[in-house]
Design a protein around this motif. Structure first.
Motif, PDB file in Angstrom:
ATOM      1  N   PRO A 131      97.565 -99.473  24.147  1.00 49.90           N
ATOM      2  CA  PRO A 131      97.454 -99.480  25.847  1.00 49.90           C
ATOM      3  C   PRO A 131      98.006-100.785  26.275  1.00 49.90           C
ATOM      4  CG  PRO A 131      95.375 -98.937  24.987  1.00 49.90           C
ATOM      5  CD  PRO A 131      95.973 -99.510  23.813  1.00 49.90           C
ATOM      6  N   TYR A 132      98.237-101.817  25.536  1.00 51.16           N
ATOM      7  CA  TYR A 132      98.689-103.093  25.880  1.00 51.16           C
ATOM      8  C   TYR A 132     100.193-103.523  25.625  1.00 51.16           C
ATOM      9  CZ  TYR A 132      93.675-103.735  26.428  1.00 51.16           C
ATOM     10  OH  TYR A 132      92.426-103.498  26.494  1.00 51.16           O
ATOM     11  N   SER A 133     100.671-102.414  24.941  1.00 49.26           N
ATOM     12  CA  SER A 133     102.055-102.601  24.417  1.00 49.26           C
ATOM     13  C   SER A 133     103.136-103.515  25.433  1.00 49.26           C
ATOM     14  CB  SER A 133     102.729-101.415  23.863  1.00 49.26           C
ATOM     15  OG  SER A 133     101.811-100.706  22.764  1.00 49.26           O
ATOM     16  N   ASN A 134     103.098-102.874  26.499  1.00 52.25           N
ATOM     17  CA  ASN A 134     104.140-103.483  27.787  1.00 52.25           C
ATOM     18  C   ASN A 134     103.585-104.582  28.499  1.00 52.25           C
ATOM     19  OD1 ASN A 134     106.138-101.721  26.635  1.00 52.25           O
ATOM     20  ND2 ASN A 134     105.370-100.010  27.455  1.00 52.25           N
ATOM     21  N   TYR A 135     102.311-104.971  28.355  1.00 49.39           N
ATOM     22  CA  TYR A 135     101.701-106.029  29.176  1.00 49.39           C
ATOM     23  C   TYR A 135     102.254-107.392  28.407  1.00 49.39           C
ATOM     24  CZ  TYR A 135      97.373-103.720  30.632  1.00 49.39           C
ATOM     25  OH  TYR A 135      96.443-102.758  31.300  1.00 49.39           O
ATOM     26  N   ALA A 136     102.436-108.313  29.444  1.00 55.19           N
ATOM     27  CA  ALA A 136     102.977-109.689  29.098  1.00 55.19           C
ATOM     28  C   ALA A 136     101.789-110.373  28.245  1.00 55.19           C
ATOM     29  CB  ALA A 136     103.244-110.453  30.414  1.00 55.19           C
ATOM     30  N   ILE A 137     102.225-110.969  27.189  1.00 56.36           N
ATOM     31  CA  ILE A 137     101.229-111.617  26.410  1.00 56.36           C
ATOM     32  C   ILE A 137     100.325-112.666  27.450  1.00 56.36           C
ATOM     33  CG2 ILE A 137     100.887-113.672  24.597  1.00 56.36           C
ATOM     34  CD1 ILE A 137     101.811-110.820  23.507  1.00 56.36           C
ATOM     35  N   GLY A 138     100.886-113.364  28.279  1.00 60.98           N
ATOM     36  CA  GLY A 138     100.165-114.201  29.349  1.00 60.98           C
ATOM     37  C   GLY A 138      99.449-113.435  30.252  1.00 60.98           C
ATOM     38  N   ALA A 139      99.183-112.133  30.027  1.00 61.06           N
ATOM     39  CA  ALA A 139      98.214-111.258  30.995  1.00 61.06           C
ATOM     40  C   ALA A 139      97.279-110.715  30.161  1.00 61.06           C
ATOM     41  CB  ALA A 139      98.896-110.275  31.594  1.00 61.06           C
ATOM     42  N   LEU A 140      97.085-110.978  28.728  1.00 62.32           N
ATOM     43  CA  LEU A 140      96.139-110.383  27.853  1.00 62.32           C
ATOM     44  C   LEU A 140      94.948-111.230  27.806  1.00 62.32           C
ATOM     45  CD1 LEU A 140      98.147-109.480  24.804  1.00 62.32           C
ATOM     46  CD2 LEU A 140      97.583-107.872  26.556  1.00 62.32           C
ATOM     47  N   SER A 141      93.694-110.693  27.455  1.00 62.30           N
ATOM     48  CA  SER A 141      92.536-111.352  27.493  1.00 62.30           C
ATOM     49  C   SER A 141      92.569-112.244  26.343  1.00 62.30           C
ATOM     50  CB  SER A 141      91.296-110.463  27.560  1.00 62.30           C
ATOM     51  OG  SER A 141      91.203-109.630  26.187  1.00 62.30           O
ATOM     52  N   GLN A 142      91.884-113.183  26.229  1.00 63.02           N
ATOM     53  CA  GLN A 142      91.554-113.948  24.846  1.00 63.02           C
ATOM     54  C   GLN A 142      91.504-113.316  23.583  1.00 63.02           C
ATOM     55  OE1 GLN A 142      88.451-116.659  24.770  1.00 63.02           O
ATOM     56  NE2 GLN A 142      89.107-117.582  22.841  1.00 63.02           N
ATOM     57  N   GLY A 143      90.535-112.260  23.625  1.00 66.73           N
ATOM     58  CA  GLY A 143      90.229-111.227  22.465  1.00 66.73           C
ATOM     59  C   GLY A 143      91.262-110.536  22.081  1.00 66.73           C
ATOM     60  N   THR A 144      92.121-110.048  23.071  1.00 67.30           N
ATOM     61  CA  THR A 144      93.290-109.108  22.906  1.00 67.30           C
ATOM     62  C   THR A 144      94.375-110.026  22.187  1.00 67.30           C
ATOM     63  OG1 THR A 144      92.470-107.900  24.772  1.00 67.30           O
ATOM     64  CG2 THR A 144      94.721-107.549  23.951  1.00 67.30           C
ATOM     65  N   ALA A 145      94.706-111.050  22.555  1.00 71.62           N
ATOM     66  CA  ALA A 145      95.599-111.922  22.299  1.00 71.62           C
ATOM     67  C   ALA A 145      95.445-112.137  20.973  1.00 71.62           C
ATOM     68  CB  ALA A 145      95.783-113.219  23.339  1.00 71.62           C
ATOM     69  N   ARG A 146      94.194-112.622  20.696  1.00 67.14           N
ATOM     70  CA  ARG A 146      93.691-112.852  19.241  1.00 67.14           C
ATOM     71  C   ARG A 146      94.082-111.839  18.202  1.00 67.14           C
ATOM     72  NH1 ARG A 146      91.567-117.183  16.782  1.00 67.14           N
ATOM     73  NH2 ARG A 146      91.872-118.531  18.528  1.00 67.14           N
ATOM     74  N   ARG A 147      93.663-110.466  18.831  1.00 67.21           N
ATOM     75  CA  ARG A 147      93.843-109.405  17.831  1.00 67.21           C
ATOM     76  C   ARG A 147      95.563-109.372  17.609  1.00 67.21           C
ATOM     77  NH1 ARG A 147      90.980-106.425  21.825  1.00 67.21           N
ATOM     78  NH2 ARG A 147      91.843-104.478  21.472  1.00 67.21           N
ATOM     79  N   VAL A 148      96.191-109.443  18.626  1.00 69.37           N
ATOM     80  CA  VAL A 148      97.909-109.523  18.433  1.00 69.37           C
ATOM     81  C   VAL A 148      98.250-110.595  17.625  1.00 69.37           C
ATOM     82  CG1 VAL A 148     100.219-110.051  19.900  1.00 69.37           C
ATOM     83  CG2 VAL A 148      98.240-108.779  20.802  1.00 69.37           C
TER      84      VAL A 148
END
Ligand SMILES: Nc1ncnc2c1ncn2[C@@H]1O[C@H](COP(=O)(O)OP(=O)(O)OP(=O)(O)O)[C@@H](O)[C@H]1O
Length: 235
Positions: A131-148
């Motif tokens: 669901p976050y494929s087209n989100y800017a990385i800077g807009a992701l939560s900390q946990g989501t960014a860590r999964r990325v």
């Protein structure tokens, strides 16, 4: 994944200092493929420094690192291709979208173009990141960014995984997914070393532990069950 039956990574008398401050003192230690090892130790013990040396981010000032009994130079590109290193605070371009960043990392890690999209799709699905494929990385939560960051680390299928506190900021559901992923990845022959302060995670995830105190390994070996007692007993 490039797997060899007898994958081993060995430190021989490895020392490191920042200017005149000695951090690691003559470390002798061997890690094996097909095992998950947790690296425990108090803040400032030198865990991240040790991971940096194994990842080839800087050279050991004394001693050697050996892959399958062969000394490796810290800038050896063949060695680095086999390494997947996730830093405690992974660098990510905040203005790229998630999918753009994964493509960039895949290209930097020389994943062939015909495999890259499939692998990206696989790991996005695996870590429920679609669901976050087209989100800017800077807009992701900390946990989501860590999964990325973890998905990006796995893109080139390294057989040596070095992870610095990989579950920080993850919710319990995601911690379980990461734990299961690492166990499955290890079962394919990979060598996995991760630092963590979470004893409960370490107990469920790993069967090997090392305890680093003041730059010295005070315990390394198998453990079953009560890791907290082992940690406290090895001061
Ligand atoms: N670039 C640097 N320059 C000088 N000193 C540093 C540098 N990086 C780390 N140190 C020092 O080296 C010591 C070990 O740091 P390191 O980050 O390896 O420990 P750690 O075990 O990973 O700690 P933590 O559990 O807090 O993450 C600390 O005293 C730290 O302040």
């Amino acid at each position: 994944m490039q797997t060899s039956l007898a994958l081993s990574l060995q430190l021989q008398q490895v020392s490191y200092a920042y200017e005149d401050k000695r951090i690691l003192h003559g470390i002798d230690w061997t890690l094996q493929g097909g095992e998950i090892t947790v690296l425990l130790g108090p803040n400032g013990a030198g865990k991240t420094t040790l991971l940096h040396l194994l990842a080839g981010m800087k050279p050991a000032q004394q001693g050697s690192i050996l892959l399958n009994q062969q000394a490796v130079h810290w800038q050896d590109q063949q060695y680095k291709k086999r390494i997947g290193y996730m830093m405690e605070f992974p660098f990510q371009y905040p203005f790229l979208t998630l999918i753009e960043m994964m493509r960039l990392i895949g290209q930097l890690r020389h994943v062939s173009p015909d495999q890259l999209e499939d692998r990206i799709r696989h790991w996005l699905k695996h870590f429920t990141l679609e669901p976050y494929s087209n989100y800017a990385i800077g807009a992701l939560s900390q946990g989501t960014a860590r999964r990325v960051a973890l998905a990006s680390t796995l893109l080139h299928e390294p057989d040596i995984l070095l992870l610095d506190e990989p579950t920080n900021g993850l919710d319990p559901d995601q911690v379980i997914i990461v734990r299961d992923t690492l166990q499955q990845y290890c079962a394919r022959g990979a060598l996995i070393l991760l630092s963590t302060h979470i004893i409960g995670l370490a107990e469920k995830l790993a069967n090997q532990a090392a305890i680093l105190r003041n730059g010295r390994i005070v315990y390394a070996g198998k453990f079953t069950g009560d890791l907290e007692s082992l940690y406290v007993a090895n001061k």
